[in-house]
Design a protein around this motif. Sequence first.
Motif, PDB file in Angstrom:
ATOM      1  N   ASN A  34       8.062  -4.890 -24.966  1.00  0.00           N
ATOM      2  CA  ASN A  34       8.075  -3.849 -23.942  1.00  0.00           C
ATOM      3  C   ASN A  34       9.427  -3.687 -23.250  1.00  0.00           C
ATOM      4  O   ASN A  34       9.615  -2.739 -22.490  1.00  0.00           O
ATOM      5  CB  ASN A  34       6.968  -4.118 -22.922  1.00  0.00           C
ATOM      6  CG  ASN A  34       5.633  -3.607 -23.425  1.00  0.00           C
ATOM      7  OD1 ASN A  34       5.544  -3.105 -24.550  1.00  0.00           O
ATOM      8  ND2 ASN A  34       4.601  -3.714 -22.605  1.00  0.00           N
ATOM      9  N   ASP A  65      -0.844  -1.327 -29.119  1.00  0.00           N
ATOM     10  CA  ASP A  65      -0.865  -2.522 -29.969  1.00  0.00           C
ATOM     11  C   ASP A  65      -2.024  -2.575 -30.955  1.00  0.00           C
ATOM     12  O   ASP A  65      -1.886  -3.121 -32.037  1.00  0.00           O
ATOM     13  CB  ASP A  65      -0.959  -3.780 -29.089  1.00  0.00           C
ATOM     14  CG  ASP A  65       0.295  -4.003 -28.267  1.00  0.00           C
ATOM     15  OD1 ASP A  65       1.386  -3.978 -28.846  1.00  0.00           O
ATOM     16  OD2 ASP A  65       0.172  -4.194 -27.046  1.00  0.00           O
ATOM     17  N   ASN A 114       2.053   1.369 -22.182  1.00  0.00           N
ATOM     18  CA  ASN A 114       2.132   0.137 -22.976  1.00  0.00           C
ATOM     19  C   ASN A 114       2.231   0.555 -24.435  1.00  0.00           C
ATOM     20  O   ASN A 114       2.000   1.727 -24.770  1.00  0.00           O
ATOM     21  CB  ASN A 114       0.899  -0.742 -22.745  1.00  0.00           C
ATOM     22  CG  ASN A 114       1.109  -2.184 -23.228  1.00  0.00           C
ATOM     23  OD1 ASN A 114       2.178  -2.551 -23.742  1.00  0.00           O
ATOM     24  ND2 ASN A 114       0.080  -3.011 -23.068  1.00  0.00           N
TER      25      ASN A 114
HETATM   26  N1  GLU Z   1       2.385  -4.803 -25.565  1.00  0.00           N
HETATM   27  C1  GLU Z   1       2.164  -6.196 -25.378  1.00  0.00           C
HETATM   28  C2  GLU Z   1       0.949  -6.424 -24.489  1.00  0.00           C
HETATM   29  O1  GLU Z   1       0.656  -5.642 -23.646  1.00  0.00           O
HETATM   30  C3  GLU Z   1       3.302  -6.916 -24.717  1.00  0.00           C
HETATM   31  C4  GLU Z   1       4.655  -6.721 -25.287  1.00  0.00           C
HETATM   32  C5  GLU Z   1       5.705  -7.387 -24.419  1.00  0.00           C
HETATM   33  O2  GLU Z   1       5.359  -8.090 -23.469  1.00  0.00           O
HETATM   34  O3  GLU Z   1       6.882  -7.213 -24.664  1.00  0.00           O
HETATM   35  O4  GLU Z   1       0.294  -7.405 -24.595  1.00  0.00           O
END
Ligand code: GLU
Length: 392
Positions: free
Chosen positions: A165, A153, A150
């Motif tokens: 993502n 963030d 991931n």
């Molecule tokens: N990195 C973010 C999260 O895990 C999500 C980004 C996305 O969904 O594109 O909450």
Amino acid sequence: MADDVRQEILGGLKRVVIKIGSSVISRKEGEKGKSVYRLDEERVRHFARQVKKIARTGREVVLVSSGAIMAGRDRLGLGGAHLTVPEKQACAAIGQSYLIHAYEKKFKAQGLKVAQMLLSSDDLGNRRRYLNAKHTIEALLEYGVIPIINENDSVTVDEIKIGDNDTLSATVACLMDAGLLVILSDVEGLFSRDPTRRTKNSPPPELIPLVNRVTADIEKLAGKSGSQVTVGGMLTKVLAAKKTMSFGIPTLLVSGRDDSVLEKVAAGETVGTLFWSGRGRIRDRKHWIAHTLKVMGRLMVDAGAVRALVEGGKSLLPAGVLKVEGLFEFGNAVSVVDESSREIARGLVNYNTDDLESIKGLKTSEVRKLVGNNFYEEVVHRDDLVIIENDD
Ligand code: GLU
């Protein structure tokens, strides 16, 4: 219905990157206007089973999972409230551990081990860290572990964020030289018209099964969308596909809400939208290493190393290096030449000039004696090496 292009992609498929969007591992609760999204562990269990099936076929799976911020909101009971950047980052920190805990539990129940990797654009834009990430993921796959990636963030703010993502998964697919990127989201694929904007009289939008070039029209078709729970929209997906295609990797956009979708994908059925131009991936990557990167140094190697590289398809080890020239850093492109200075290969080097100077000509066991266990056995790994075709 099986489809030839898809069968061909699946035929040689060894490594697949699957992007799991927040919307496919959550459920919506509450009435309209006040609805909240909650991490749905049953969905995580579903994907654990699916991944198990793929892993059983001997294919390597890398997951890119969203859901940290959504899960963090859920934990704190924040619903759809507007959040400041630090608040979102706090949610990501809380939610990421909740998320990975769910993966850990559900994958373990299927006999699978998982690992968490959090990346940022700083990591991927820096060659050294880019390669470090690659090697770590490579090592995880060798141990039979499923990496779950991931964006980091909680420490990245908007200007330096990858942001979504879809883009991260495309970068990971290129990083890992995957044979396919599958994006699981809440849409079935790319439609000839936006299906959510359908009016009474408009003809039904049609799903586009194959896109072989991401043109300006396709980008326009994708438009901009996004919702409370998803960060990217169709545009980020289409741009992600463009990125992988330019690297020679196909992207398949399918609905993660269809429980049998990964089985259909594995059977080569025509589901979702496939983005693929049909160009060979090796050629593209070789092209990138050989023709795009600036060569920062020159390594002269002995005849044994020339044979190992050219005929044996092996990596370059310190023992074969005779002479080191230039000023390069870990991850830079270098030219490999034989004793008559003829270029035989180019590749990405795992050492800087000084470090390589101190270990050149040494056997692996001698390097170990000198520097301990924490070193790269390969000066240039064969995955990062391109043999230069010579006419003779
Ligand atoms: N990195 C973010 C999260 O895990 C999500 C980004 C996305 O969904 O594109 O909450």
